[in-house]
Design an enzyme around this catalytic site. Structure first.
Site, mmCIF file in Angstrom:
data_model
loop_
_atom_site.group_PDB
_atom_site.id
_atom_site.type_symbol
_atom_site.label_atom_id
_atom_site.label_comp_id
_atom_site.label_asym_id
_atom_site.label_seq_id
_atom_site.Cartn_x
_atom_site.Cartn_y
_atom_site.Cartn_z
ATOM 1 C CD GLU A 238 -62.739 21.074 -18.224
ATOM 2 O OE1 GLU A 238 -63.040 19.863 -18.314
ATOM 3 O OE2 GLU A 238 -62.234 21.734 -19.156
ATOM 4 N NE ARG A 242 -62.399 17.075 -17.760
ATOM 5 C CZ ARG A 242 -61.234 17.037 -18.384
ATOM 6 N NH1 ARG A 242 -60.416 16.029 -18.191
ATOM 7 N NH2 ARG A 242 -60.854 18.016 -19.190
ATOM 8 C CG ASP A 371 -66.688 23.013 -27.946
ATOM 9 O OD1 ASP A 371 -67.171 23.674 -27.009
ATOM 10 O OD2 ASP A 371 -65.647 22.336 -27.851
ATOM 11 C CD GLU A 511 -62.977 16.526 -29.121
ATOM 12 O OE1 GLU A 511 -61.850 16.122 -29.534
ATOM 13 O OE2 GLU A 511 -63.178 16.841 -27.942
#
Ligand SMILES: *[C@@H]1O[C@H](CO)[C@@H](O)[C@H](O)[C@H]1NC(C)=O
Length: 609
Positions: A238, A242, A371, A511
């Site tokens: 994360e 980010r 993903d 998405e």
């Protein structure tokens, strides 16, 4: 492992010798050669002069590059407070940083020299530069990149939405991780100002100069990795996508070195996840104060998608800082995962940092924890100018695996979806007709791959999956997608697509609009702009509050959407950025041939290798 590889490089470098014809030979080790003196004596005067000239030029260029590195420390090695510290295990505390900033110029340059020495041996650096041509590692855009003003009313509406979200964040959660728009307060996750750092490049692209300057000042003065301000334990993935991604994009657009210094701080803080792992597969979390990495509390394993969704950012960090260790540590993960046994290119969603092996009986899916493994295979290949063949091979194999094992169609409306293989032993994984909204990144990735020469069948799959993602929105009275949809595969009487009430929340996720942006740029089909605009209007209608935008609990009931009191940082970083780019008159406002977007929509430059 890093010292070893440096050592090897050194050996390769000094084995430059001259054979008896005066040709420079880079291959054979020095010790096995005839004595240098005898070689020298056998040379003609012309050959001797040539060699003298080469040696002179080498010495001159080494001297030049050393003095350059002293006079321009910010460009070459941005100020890092982590590095300036004498003891690596000492907790990172704010006073260290303040002290450094408040010192005079002379003191500061001393600090920088110390930082250089701690960072890396300067001779090593000279060597590295001789090995690799400079243009490989120069920052791609040292000059600011400016974007045109909004080109139409729809884009202006998106900017207004962004400003509304931003001003509420500023009012109630400035410098905090997330805004809670209903309770007008802040949510703390890592204590790293996630929303602010995640928003920097969107502010820049939208041309919101004052807001960008405000945010930059906060990064300069307040962004720090200390116990007081940050929650000590952070998630590697994360923070990488980010914070590291956000800072790097802000640097590439603005050209401001400030962001490189902060990116380097973060990179150094995260690196122990790789360095302290016995296998090289990183731990999922790290304590920012102690630099001690660890597995998540609930499991010994790391998520496969998390450990394989760091490479774009760490490679870019190496490109802008010239410190090889970041790219090396993260590329090694890709190589390790490449060497593991897979099911037609598909990977289980857990991997163990101790053994370096997959947890074989875990699920296989393109949603959460799976993903972006697939996304980063393709994007790393693109980022490196298509020079790493194994990434392309793995990507091709995995898409074939998706087509073979995960793609199904519904009986009535013939909707194509990508399902999951449940937990269980390798040959006995049960197909589960469930698709996360997260999977809607895949049409964009497939279309991008096709743009770069992947087979036609990838684009066909992209189109059909994009349609299904559209219905995940269009079937709901709110025109907003649930977090998860289920599909009917057998019973022609039931609905084709249905939603469990537990999965009916919409978290302002990006998405689908991400795929719309990519496919609009690559195909020019304006239907994608219409779809994006409809979704934007639904967000305005159901998620807008007097103080920012909120996730909602129920997309199934347009009279009671149940606000969840949370505005995720990816709403500003991704959802609004993609909508803004999608709705522009110029489909190439952000050119996908020049940038590869990380998993958090932060653009990073594509280089030739
Ligand atoms: C654009 O996309 C829509 C939705 O997939 C499709 O129905 C339409 O035929 C496409 N238009 C063109 C010109 O390809």
């Amino acid at each position: 492992m890093f010292s070893n590889s440096h050592h090897n490089m050194k050996n390769e470098y000094i084995s430059l010798t001259v054979d008896n014809l005066g040709r420079i030979d880079f291959t054979q080790p020095l010790l096995q050669r005839r004595s240098l003196w005898r070689v020298w004596m056998s040379l003609s005067r012309l050959q001797k002069n040539l060699i003298r000239l080469i040696v002179l030029v080498l010495i001159l260029s080494i001297w030049l590059s050393i003095s350059y590195s002293k006079s321009q420390p910010h460009k070459r090695k941005p100020l890092s407070f982590n590095n300036a510290q004498s003891n690596e295990n000492e907790p990172l505390q704010a006073p260290h940083r303040e002290d450094s900033f408040n010192q005079g110029d002379d003191d500061r340059s001393n600090q920088l020299d110390n930082a250089n020495l701690v960072d890396t041996n300067p001779n090593q650096e000279v060597q590295n530069e001789l090995e690799k041509p400079n243009n490989n590692i120069e920052p791609a855009h040292p000059q600011p990149i400016y974007f045109p003003k909004p080109s139409n009313a729809r884009q202006r509406a998106v900017v207004d939405a962004f400003k509304h979200a931003w001003s509420s964040y500023k009012k109630y959660a400035w410098g905090q991780d997330m805004l809670k728009p209903i309770s007008k307060s802040a949510h703390k996750w890592f204590g790293l100002g996630l929303t602010l750092v995640d928003s920097l490049d969107t502010l820049w692209i939208m041309g919101l100069k004052d807001e960008f300057n405000d945010a930059s000042n906060w990064v300069r003065d307040e962004f720090r990795l200390s116990l007081e301000t940050s929650t000590a334990d952070v998630n590697l993935f994360e923070v990488t996508i980010r914070v590291l991604g956000g800072l790097l994009s802000a640097y590439h657009f603005s050209g401001n070195d400030l962001f490189v210094g902060k990116a380097l701080d973060i990179g150094e803080a995260l690196l122990p996840c790789f360095e302290k792992s016995p296998s090289g597969i990183p731990y999922s979390d790290v304590n920012l104060a102690s630099h001690i990495p660890h597995a998540p509390r609930w499991s010994p394993d790391s998520s496969t998608a998390e450990v394989t969704t760091l490479q774009l950012e760490f490679r870019d960090l190496t490109r802008v800082t010239k410190l090889k260790k970041f790219e090396e540590a993260s590329s090694r993960v890709s190589e390790l995962v490449h060497s593991l046994d897979k099911i037609d290119g598909l990977v289980p969603i857990y991997i163990n940092p101790f053994t370096g092996k997959f947890k074989d009986n875990s699920e296989i899916k393109l949603g959460a924890r799976g993903d972006s493994y697939y996304e980063y295979l393709l994007k790393q290949w693109i980022q490196t100018g298509k020079t790493k063949q194994f990434l392309k091979d793995d990507y091709l194999e995995s898409v074939a695996g998706i087509q073979k094992h995960l793609v199904r169609r519904t009986p009535n409306r013939d909707l194509l979806f990508v399902g999951e293989l449940g937990a269980g032993p390798r040959e006995h994984k049960k197909f589960n007709p469930k698709m996360d909204h997260l999977v809607c990144f895949l049409p964009g990735t497939l279309a991008l791959g096709h743009h770069h020469g992947m087979p036609e069948s990838h684009l066909t799959l992209a189109h059909q999956l994009l349609d299904t993602c559209y219905y995940m929105y269009a079937d709901q009275p709110t025109f907003l997608s649930p977090e998860i949809a289920y599909f009917n595969t057998e019973n022609s009487k039931g609905a084709d697509l249905y939603v469990h009430t537990n999965d009916a929340h919409y978290l302002l996720r990006p998405e689908f609009v991400e795929s719309l942006f990519v496919m609009h740029q690559l195909t020019g089909n304006v239907t994608y702009q219409e779809w994006g605009w409809k979704i934007f209007q639904s967000i305005e209608k159901y998620c807008k509050t007097p103080n920012g935008y909120t996730s909602i609990g129920n997309v199934l009931d347009d009279r009671n959407v149940r606000p969840l009191d949370s505005m995720e940082s990816f709403f500003l970083s991704e959802t609004l950025k993609y909508l803004y780019l999608l709705l522009a008159d110029d489909p190439k406002l952000l050119d996908l041939d020049k940038y590869v977007l990380n998993s958090e929509a932060h653009p990073l430059p594509i280089l030739k290798n």
